[in-house]
Design a protein around this motif. Structure first.
Motif, mmCIF file in Angstrom:
data_model
loop_
_atom_site.group_PDB
_atom_site.id
_atom_site.type_symbol
_atom_site.label_atom_id
_atom_site.label_comp_id
_atom_site.label_asym_id
_atom_site.label_seq_id
_atom_site.Cartn_x
_atom_site.Cartn_y
_atom_site.Cartn_z
ATOM 1 N N LYS A 267 0.831 -1.203 0.000
ATOM 2 C CA LYS A 267 0.000 0.000 0.000
ATOM 3 C C LYS A 267 0.868 1.255 0.000
ATOM 4 O O LYS A 267 0.574 2.234 -0.700
ATOM 5 C CB LYS A 267 -0.922 -0.006 1.224
ATOM 6 C CG LYS A 267 -1.872 1.182 1.289
ATOM 7 C CD LYS A 267 -2.805 1.245 0.084
ATOM 8 C CE LYS A 267 -3.816 2.372 0.225
ATOM 9 N NZ LYS A 267 -4.622 2.551 -1.003
ATOM 10 N N CYS A 268 1.964 1.237 0.770
ATOM 11 C CA CYS A 268 2.894 2.376 0.763
ATOM 12 C C CYS A 268 3.512 2.545 -0.626
ATOM 13 O O CYS A 268 3.683 3.669 -1.111
ATOM 14 C CB CYS A 268 3.986 2.168 1.811
ATOM 15 S SG CYS A 268 3.392 2.205 3.522
ATOM 16 N N TYR A 269 3.816 1.414 -1.257
ATOM 17 C CA TYR A 269 4.347 1.434 -2.628
ATOM 18 C C TYR A 269 3.297 2.012 -3.580
ATOM 19 O O TYR A 269 3.609 2.872 -4.412
ATOM 20 C CB TYR A 269 4.726 0.016 -3.033
ATOM 21 C CG TYR A 269 5.172 -0.148 -4.468
ATOM 22 C CD1 TYR A 269 6.512 -0.006 -4.819
ATOM 23 C CD2 TYR A 269 4.259 -0.464 -5.473
ATOM 24 C CE1 TYR A 269 6.933 -0.166 -6.140
ATOM 25 C CE2 TYR A 269 4.667 -0.628 -6.790
ATOM 26 C CZ TYR A 269 5.999 -0.474 -7.116
ATOM 27 O OH TYR A 269 6.400 -0.638 -8.424
ATOM 28 N N GLU A 270 2.060 1.563 -3.450
ATOM 29 C CA GLU A 270 0.984 2.067 -4.306
ATOM 30 C C GLU A 270 0.785 3.571 -4.121
ATOM 31 O O GLU A 270 0.523 4.292 -5.091
ATOM 32 C CB GLU A 270 -0.323 1.334 -3.991
ATOM 33 C CG GLU A 270 -1.509 1.780 -4.840
ATOM 34 C CD GLU A 270 -2.835 1.177 -4.392
ATOM 35 O OE1 GLU A 270 -3.831 1.367 -5.119
ATOM 36 O OE2 GLU A 270 -2.884 0.527 -3.327
ATOM 37 N N ASP A 271 0.933 4.039 -2.883
ATOM 38 C CA ASP A 271 0.717 5.457 -2.583
ATOM 39 C C ASP A 271 1.907 6.334 -2.965
ATOM 40 O O ASP A 271 1.846 7.557 -2.814
ATOM 41 C CB ASP A 271 0.414 5.631 -1.089
ATOM 42 C CG ASP A 271 -0.949 5.072 -0.705
ATOM 43 O OD1 ASP A 271 -1.758 4.806 -1.613
ATOM 44 O OD2 ASP A 271 -1.196 4.890 0.506
ATOM 45 N N GLY A 272 3.005 5.710 -3.423
ATOM 46 C CA GLY A 272 4.142 6.477 -3.901
ATOM 47 C C GLY A 272 5.184 6.835 -2.857
ATOM 48 O O GLY A 272 6.036 7.699 -3.098
ATOM 49 N N ALA A 273 5.144 6.169 -1.687
ATOM 50 C CA ALA A 273 6.143 6.465 -0.654
ATOM 51 C C ALA A 273 7.549 6.068 -1.099
ATOM 52 O O ALA A 273 8.535 6.665 -0.671
ATOM 53 C CB ALA A 273 5.783 5.754 0.654
ATOM 54 N N PHE A 274 7.635 5.050 -1.948
ATOM 55 C CA PHE A 274 8.914 4.594 -2.481
ATOM 56 C C PHE A 274 8.628 3.788 -3.741
ATOM 57 O O PHE A 274 7.478 3.468 -4.042
ATOM 58 C CB PHE A 274 9.690 3.736 -1.452
ATOM 59 C CG PHE A 274 8.949 2.493 -1.032
ATOM 60 C CD1 PHE A 274 9.088 1.311 -1.735
ATOM 61 C CD2 PHE A 274 8.110 2.508 0.078
ATOM 62 C CE1 PHE A 274 8.403 0.160 -1.362
ATOM 63 C CE2 PHE A 274 7.415 1.364 0.465
ATOM 64 C CZ PHE A 274 7.564 0.194 -0.257
ATOM 65 N N GLY A 275 9.667 3.430 -4.469
ATOM 66 C CA GLY A 275 9.506 2.602 -5.663
ATOM 67 C C GLY A 275 9.100 3.400 -6.881
ATOM 68 O O GLY A 275 8.814 4.599 -6.820
ATOM 69 N N ASP A 276 9.055 2.689 -8.018
ATOM 70 C CA ASP A 276 8.758 3.363 -9.285
ATOM 71 C C ASP A 276 7.311 3.214 -9.738
ATOM 72 O O ASP A 276 6.924 3.729 -10.787
ATOM 73 C CB ASP A 276 9.697 2.844 -10.387
ATOM 74 C CG ASP A 276 9.541 1.340 -10.651
ATOM 75 O OD1 ASP A 276 8.599 0.720 -10.092
ATOM 76 O OD2 ASP A 276 10.358 0.792 -11.413
ATOM 77 N N GLY A 277 6.502 2.503 -8.977
ATOM 78 C CA GLY A 277 5.085 2.370 -9.301
ATOM 79 C C GLY A 277 4.773 1.488 -10.491
ATOM 80 O O GLY A 277 3.650 1.506 -10.998
ATOM 81 N N SER A 278 5.740 0.694 -10.936
ATOM 82 C CA SER A 278 5.527 -0.117 -12.134
ATOM 83 C C SER A 278 4.679 -1.362 -11.886
ATOM 84 O O SER A 278 4.134 -1.939 -12.827
ATOM 85 C CB SER A 278 6.886 -0.549 -12.720
ATOM 86 O OG SER A 278 7.610 -1.342 -11.788
#
Length: 340
Positions: A267-278
């Motif tokens: 969920k943090c990844y989906e919300d853009g807290a980290f990662g490239d969202g791919s």
């Protein structure tokens, strides 16, 4: 059959980096709903396992009859004794809405019990979680609840169900799976009939299935974007990572906590807290289920090597960090300082 390397690589993408860029809460805020008069250990094991894997905060939402015991087990858990049998439904609903709005994932079932007031609050919490597009993990008596009312979860592709042998048989019958379906295809069939929820069928090997090809799969109900439509697939991942030779009561609670932690990361990844969202949001439940299964089985093996026949669930908790390192690599602890 080993877990495909491509799946492991995707799981690594949703693991928060430990490089100083994130603040408290951006590595996951987990809620566990369960804990009544007779059950205090199960919600503790689920909540503390999420912390031991690496979630930032872990909340237990329980009955006052369980709260003092759970608080005494660990000062690291935030305990909310709001599920009062005598309380008005409207008051509890308001408290749940406020609390769930601050969480990334809700784990339901460990220590829930089958008392009507607890089951009623669980149905309410699941409804709120769906409204808020939360990821959810359903285990134990939450599966009993869903088996009686499939519409509670049908079509919600942000859900992971974690049935054991008995629970899976009951769930399959409720969903209407034909007895002619081969054993290793039944988890996928349950997923399809329930609209693409991820099913983690626990056993000597864990089967994680996601089938979004059926009519019940819904982007709208799951609050997924149009880009997730391309993820209408049938996928089954078999986790045959070696586990311990003793299957102690409470190991399923550890699993629900580790899956919950990974979903919170997702969920943090989906919300853009980290990662490239791919990685699309629709894929995150399957990745979390596979990752949680791999780590839990590894910690069971490590604990069994130390304790043998006397293994109890608490022995698994100190092994979770070591298991994470074994499964995903030592340098994952260092975030962006090292890549596998």
């Amino acid at each position: 059959m080993p877990v495909p390397r491509s799946v492991i690589q995707q799981i690594k993408q949703i693991i928060p980096p430990l490089n100083g860029t994130l603040h408290k809460g951006q590595s996951g805020r987990v809620g566990v709903l369960g804990g009544a008069l007779d059950y205090t250990g199960a919600p503790f094991f689920a909540a503390i396992s999420a912390l031991r894997l690496g979630a930032d905060l872990s909340h237990v939402i329980c009955s006052p009859t369980a709260s003092q015991a759970i608080k005494s087990y660990s000062p690291d858990l935030i305990v909310h004794p709001i599920l009062r049998e005598e309380a008005s439904y409207a008051k509890v609903e308001g408290e749940l809405r406020s609390l769930l709005s601050r969480l990334h994932v809700l784990v339901m079932g460990p220590g829930l019990g089958r008392e009507e007031y607890m089951q009623s609050y669980a149905r309410l919490a699941l409804s709120i979680a769906r409204e808020q597009a939360m990821f959810v993990v359903l285990d134990a008596d939450a599966l009993y609840m869903v088996g009686k009312e499939l519409s509670l979860v049908k079509g919600y592709r942000r859900a992971v169900l974690t049935p054991n042998v008995v629970e899976f048989k009951r769930l399959s019958e409720s969903a209407g799976v034909s007895p002619d379906v081969p054993t290793k295809e039944r988890a996928g069939e349950v997923s399809k009939l329930l609209g693409g929820v991820v099913v983690l069928e626990k056993g000597s090997t864990d089967l994680i299935a996601s089938d979004t090809t059926g009519e019940a799969a819904s982007l709208e109900a799951s609050k997924l974007g149009e880009g997730d439509e391309r993820q209408r697939v049938r996928e089954v991942v078999e986790v045959d990572v070696e586990g311990g030779l003793k299957r102690c009561g409470g190991q399923g609670d550890v699993l629900s906590g580790t899956v919950g932690a990974m979903l919170a990361w997702g969920k943090c990844y989906e919300d853009g807290a980290f990662g490239d969202g791919s990685i699309p949001a629709s894929r995150l439940p399957l990745l979390a289920a596979v990752g949680g299964s791999m780590v839990t089985r590894t910690s069971s093996r490590m604990a069994f090597q130390l304790q043998g026949r006397g293994l109890v669930t608490q022995d698994m908790l100190p092994q979770l960090g070591k298991s994470f390192s074994e499964v995903f690599g030592e340098d994952m602890w260092a975030g962006d300082k090292g890549k596998l």
